[in-house]
Design a protein around this motif. Structure first.
Motif, PDB file in Angstrom:
ATOM      1  N   GLY A 142       0.902  -1.290   0.067  1.00 26.31           N
ATOM      2  CA  GLY A 142      -0.068   0.051   0.026  1.00 26.31           C
ATOM      3  C   GLY A 142       0.802   1.115  -0.024  1.00 26.31           C
ATOM      4  N   ARG A 143       0.228   2.374  -0.474  1.00 24.33           N
ATOM      5  CA  ARG A 143       0.963   3.653  -0.296  1.00 24.33           C
ATOM      6  C   ARG A 143       0.168   4.833  -0.522  1.00 24.33           C
ATOM      7  NH1 ARG A 143       4.598   3.732  -5.275  1.00 24.33           N
ATOM      8  NH2 ARG A 143       5.435   5.547  -4.489  1.00 24.33           N
ATOM      9  N   ILE A 144       0.523   5.745   0.245  1.00 24.81           N
ATOM     10  CA  ILE A 144      -0.270   6.933   0.433  1.00 24.81           C
ATOM     11  C   ILE A 144       0.764   8.091   0.645  1.00 24.81           C
ATOM     12  CG2 ILE A 144      -0.668   6.703   2.848  1.00 24.81           C
ATOM     13  CD1 ILE A 144      -3.579   7.856   2.610  1.00 24.81           C
ATOM     14  N   GLY A 190       3.366  -5.387   8.740  1.00 20.25           N
ATOM     15  CA  GLY A 190       2.492  -6.163   9.784  1.00 20.25           C
ATOM     16  C   GLY A 190       2.385  -7.284   9.222  1.00 20.25           C
ATOM     17  N   HIS A 191       1.604  -8.285  10.058  1.00 21.36           N
ATOM     18  CA  HIS A 191       1.120  -9.375   9.180  1.00 21.36           C
ATOM     19  C   HIS A 191      -0.262  -9.829   9.867  1.00 21.36           C
ATOM     20  CE1 HIS A 191       1.650 -12.253  12.855  1.00 21.36           C
ATOM     21  NE2 HIS A 191       2.563 -11.219  13.208  1.00 21.36           N
ATOM     22  N   PHE A 192      -1.242 -10.104   8.784  1.00 21.94           N
ATOM     23  CA  PHE A 192      -2.595 -10.280   9.313  1.00 21.94           C
ATOM     24  C   PHE A 192      -2.849 -11.795   9.335  1.00 21.94           C
ATOM     25  CE2 PHE A 192      -1.921  -9.745   4.650  1.00 21.94           C
ATOM     26  CZ  PHE A 192      -2.514 -10.941   4.113  1.00 21.94           C
ATOM     27  N   ASP A 193      -1.952 -12.634   9.373  1.00 25.63           N
ATOM     28  CA  ASP A 193      -1.958 -14.222   9.895  1.00 25.63           C
ATOM     29  C   ASP A 193      -2.004 -14.388  11.207  1.00 25.63           C
ATOM     30  OD1 ASP A 193       0.719 -13.780   9.290  1.00 25.63           O
ATOM     31  OD2 ASP A 193       1.003 -15.892   9.149  1.00 25.63           O
ATOM     32  N   ASN A 211       5.278  10.633   3.792  1.00 27.72           N
ATOM     33  CA  ASN A 211       4.832   9.543   2.829  1.00 27.72           C
ATOM     34  C   ASN A 211       4.938   8.003   3.225  1.00 27.72           C
ATOM     35  OD1 ASN A 211       4.924  11.590   0.695  1.00 27.72           O
ATOM     36  ND2 ASN A 211       7.135  11.200   0.299  1.00 27.72           N
ATOM     37  N   LEU A 212       3.694   7.331   3.223  1.00 24.71           N
ATOM     38  CA  LEU A 212       3.748   5.763   3.824  1.00 24.71           C
ATOM     39  C   LEU A 212       3.954   4.768   2.458  1.00 24.71           C
ATOM     40  CD1 LEU A 212       1.015   6.174   6.533  1.00 24.71           C
ATOM     41  CD2 LEU A 212       3.525   6.204   6.859  1.00 24.71           C
ATOM     42  N   LYS A 213       4.806   3.809   2.778  1.00 27.48           N
ATOM     43  CA  LYS A 213       4.253   2.657   2.162  1.00 27.48           C
ATOM     44  C   LYS A 213       4.180   1.515   3.139  1.00 27.48           C
ATOM     45  CE  LYS A 213       7.099   3.754  -1.876  1.00 27.48           C
ATOM     46  NZ  LYS A 213       8.022   3.236  -3.004  1.00 27.48           N
ATOM     47  N   MET A 214       3.472   0.506   2.709  1.00 27.69           N
ATOM     48  CA  MET A 214       3.073  -0.453   3.478  1.00 27.69           C
ATOM     49  C   MET A 214       3.146  -1.785   3.090  1.00 27.69           C
ATOM     50  SD  MET A 214      -0.584   1.398   4.581  1.00 27.69           S
ATOM     51  CE  MET A 214      -0.549   2.958   4.059  1.00 27.69           C
ATOM     52  N   CYS A 215       3.610  -2.723   3.864  1.00 30.11           N
ATOM     53  CA  CYS A 215       3.748  -4.069   3.257  1.00 30.11           C
ATOM     54  C   CYS A 215       3.169  -4.832   4.397  1.00 30.11           C
ATOM     55  CB  CYS A 215       5.021  -4.588   3.182  1.00 30.11           C
ATOM     56  SG  CYS A 215       5.604  -6.194   2.697  1.00 30.11           S
ATOM     57  N   PHE A 216       2.174  -5.468   4.113  1.00 31.78           N
ATOM     58  CA  PHE A 216       1.399  -6.555   5.011  1.00 31.78           C
ATOM     59  C   PHE A 216       1.362  -7.951   4.536  1.00 31.78           C
ATOM     60  CE2 PHE A 216      -0.799  -2.334   6.049  1.00 31.78           C
ATOM     61  CZ  PHE A 216      -0.030  -1.976   7.288  1.00 31.78           C
ATOM     62  N   GLU A 217       1.828  -8.988   5.321  1.00 25.56           N
ATOM     63  CA  GLU A 217       1.706 -10.388   4.858  1.00 25.56           C
ATOM     64  C   GLU A 217       0.933 -11.414   5.630  1.00 25.56           C
ATOM     65  OE1 GLU A 217       5.001 -13.038   5.518  1.00 25.56           O
ATOM     66  OE2 GLU A 217       5.815 -11.719   7.222  1.00 25.56           O
ATOM     67  N   GLY A 218       0.649 -12.455   4.855  1.00 23.15           N
ATOM     68  CA  GLY A 218      -0.455 -13.393   5.600  1.00 23.15           C
ATOM     69  C   GLY A 218       0.439 -14.748   6.034  1.00 23.15           C
TER      70      GLY A 218
END
Lengths: 477, 477
Positions: A82-84, A97-100, A158-165
């Protein structure tokens, strides 16, 4: 620059809605290590992706391919990138972060259904699988973004996001993605100035922490074999070299009862602590009683808190885990096992690496085995390993987090190193070449992989303020 | 007095009928350790009782009561007490054997059905469960008695017989019977002059043996405990005393790689061998190659056959069997186990007894543990034990067996001691206070508790001659 007062008020005013959203997230049993729940990890990815888009994040779901688990070929859950914001005048922060989640069954000993978030009626704890590890922290970021989206406020960075499962199952596929997109060839991670990972815990239940180190690991399997089959100890006792006798001798030469690693050169690789470093450990809000409470017995190696904390955080450790191939049941069996394998691991700290330490381990074991004059055979295997990580805790990334902590919690954070490993930390640090900060949201007693996992309400709400404030402090450090 | 030539001829002439009778005995799966086969042990008792009565033995089935096995209360199979002859001018010999067998399933790796006696087409081996252990030897006695019954010949000695059906399951009930009826208070065993047990094996496949010693045993469980639950080695490594580290150190102090027992006073209890004793070992038909063939690898502790044989037969041995409570699976697990129990046993030789050795073991372990300065807890348990046994091999009982062996096999028997235990031997020796002879029928490779158990045809037939001849020699030694 402190966070706007309106932001802090917004968080307090929306606390119940934030907890409801956490409840929705916990309700999806996104257990990455259980094939039968793989669909729920995908469902969780879609849910999170929708939430991110709803607060203005431009997202993409990245296919990480397939893998084999329990003899079954499975599709890996996607990573969410994600980016914003894309203002060249602002810093760019990568959030991970991780969503699992870990497996959980009520029958494991949970007091309540693990996938129904329960708010404890008196202490306000938010109890449910993933509340602290790691859905709570991810939702902390969502809370921050919601404020800016709803109020139309521009983010200070600025934000970049890396979320894994797949974090709870070895982060499969993620390393490849980070290396492909982060090696400076115009990939997606280009332009990141620093990384913030919120996936660990305070040292205790009282004091916020910033974490700047993780230990590495090297894991060994040491096999001694002799006879072609198990032997009767009546018939063969004192007639042949017994593999178990040899193995126990070797395992007994690895570490002293007080934790000193006996393999020449291993402890010696690590420089002694500087006075400045010692002051950090001395200043940590931690006591011998804390460690003994956590272990459940008065078995600390020292009465000196600095020694014990350095043993966990900045020295290597060697633990003997078990033996494969020997009698391990209850009762009495008189067999001489034909082939036995001892398992041990060494937690590594800089400048140690598996590549530097393994040859010393192997040479020492071979030399000790030679001294036994045994006719049995020794086979040494290095099963797996990973490098340690230590960040510069004086970097502006840490300074921003420190200021944010002081602003939100009115106290200075503990500056900690972890005894365990979070491999993705090293991947980001090495691949992107930038400072990585571990900024924990939860407390030391959250029970991340255990029954009755919880996140304290105050850690979720104040933690949300901390994450937001950190972004504002980042903009001006 | 040599056995009558007619007896020897009778045995040869009736060999096929004897084998048929062995086949009938093997066909009854009298597995004492399997509740579902308990009825077969009773069936076997009845079959044997009928056979004994048919050759003139006066028998009684003795109820040994009930016991618990696998949470089930079961009736113990009866012991069979038999007698024939009551001439005060003759010696009275007590014969012992057991009619129960070890479990066996074709799926364990048998080439043929274990409970169908198969005569090997080329080498004449009689293959089936119980062929050698211990139905063959019992039937050897039946063969001898059949000759005397059919021809009306008087036996040269009075015989008493004690056959049990629980030997493979700890001889439950037998000790009580022997002590009740054998303690000189007018019981059934009164008047016995010597005992002959045929329930072990030649040292090799070539030379008959007489056995005059068995080692005893003491079995220890050594528990080190510390934390209240298993700990994460990343978080707790080098902060607490690890039970596994302490246990491995203690286990490593028990025995050297070359078999020397390191517990002060244990090896030292045993007097050095006399020159006469050494000559016995030197004369045994045995080689280092024999032991290495049996172990399946060139791992003998010495190149000197006398040393290796004494290590098995007349010295104590200490074997490390395993660890309960530590990781024992395949793969890599990084846990610090909270409580681990090491298992080891010491095989004892005279004058060692569990009562004499155990205090040395316990004191040594406590002293070694104290040296570790560990805050963990040590708990030492003696799980079970038994005394060693050595008989006077110059006794007339052995002399008779020696003469019989030389008459039948045209060679002097090996004079052996066994490294393992046959507890009933000691019960008879101590309770009756008479000389006990172990007179093996089978060979060292019979595979008594293994797959494809066999008795060589020649061992069954010549062994029958040996048993009969022994009785004649007994009458005149």
């Amino acid at each position: 620059m402190p966070a706007p007062t309106e932001f802090l008020q917004f968080v307090d005013q929306n606390a119940d809605a934030f907890i409801q959203r956490l409840s929705d997230a916990v309700a999806i049993p996104s257990i990455s290590g259980d094939a039968s729940h793989r669909k729920d990890v995908f469902k969780m990815a879609d849910w999170l992706n929708d939430q991110l888009e709803a607060v203005g994040v431009e997202t993409q779901l990245v296919d990480l391919g397939k893998h084999i688990m329990d003899d079954e070929e499975l599709q890996l859950p996607p990573a969410i990138l994600g980016r914003i914001g894309n203002d060249p005048k602002k810093k760019t922060v990568l959030l991970y972060g991780h969503f699992d989640v870990q497996p959980a069954n009520k029958s494991d000993g949970w007091d309540t259904d693990p996938f129904t978030l329960v708010v404890h009626p008196t202490n306000g704890q938010l109890i449910g699988r993933g509340s602290s590890d790691d859905k709570g922290p991810i939702l902390g970021w969502l809370n921050v973004l919601q404020y800016h989206f709803q109020t139309g406020k521009e983010l200070p960075v600025n934000l970049k996001m890396c979320f894994e499962g797949m974090e709870e199952s070895g982060s499969e596929g993620l390393d490849d993605l980070v290396k492909r997109e982060g090696s400076g060839n115009g990939g997606w991670f280009d332009g990141v100035d620093c990384v913030c990972i919120s996936d660990n815990y305070w040292l205790n239940t009282r004091t916020p922490a910033l974490t700047y180190g993780l230990r590495g690991l090297t894991y060994f399997k040491l096999t001694v074999s002799g006879p072609s089959r198990d032997l009767h100890s009546g018939v063969f006792g004192r007639t042949v070299h017994e593999p178990m006798t040899d193995l126990i001798h070797l395992m007994g030469q690895l570490v002293s009862s007080t934790g000193k690693i006996l393999i020449p050169g291993v402890d010696e690789m690590v420089p002694p602590p500087t006075e400045e470093e010692k002051a950090i450990y001395s200043g940590l809000d931690y006591s011998i009683q804390d460690i003994q409470d956590a272990a459940g017995a008065a078995i600390a190696l020292s009465d000196d808190k600095v020694n014990v904390l350095m043993g966990r955080m900045r020295y290597p450790s060697l633990s003997l885990h078990g033996i494969e191939g020997a009698f391990s049941g209850v009762g009495a069996k008189t067999v001489i096992p034909a082939k036995v394998s001892g398992k041990f691991s060494i937690r590594l700290v800089p400048p140690q690496t598996p590549d530097a330490v393994n040859p010393l381990v192997i040479a020492y074991l071979q030399s000790e085995f030679a001294k036994l004059n045994s006719k049995n055979k020794l086979h040494i295997e290095d099963l797996h390993g990973g490098k340690p990580w230590v960040a510069d805790h004086k970097h502006w990334n840490f300074e921003a987090a420190k200021r944010a902590t002081e602003a939100v919690y009115k106290q200075s954070p503990d500056l900690t190193r972890e005894g365990g490993s979070i491999p993705v930390t090293l991947t980001f640090a090495e691949t992107l070449g930038v400072n990585v900060l571990l900024l924990p949201m939860g407390r030391g007693d959250d029970g991340a992989h255990s029954t009755n996992e919880k996140l304290d309400r105050s850690n979720f709400i104040e933690g949300t303020k901390l994450l937001g404030t950190y972004l504002y402090e980042l903009a001006t450090v």
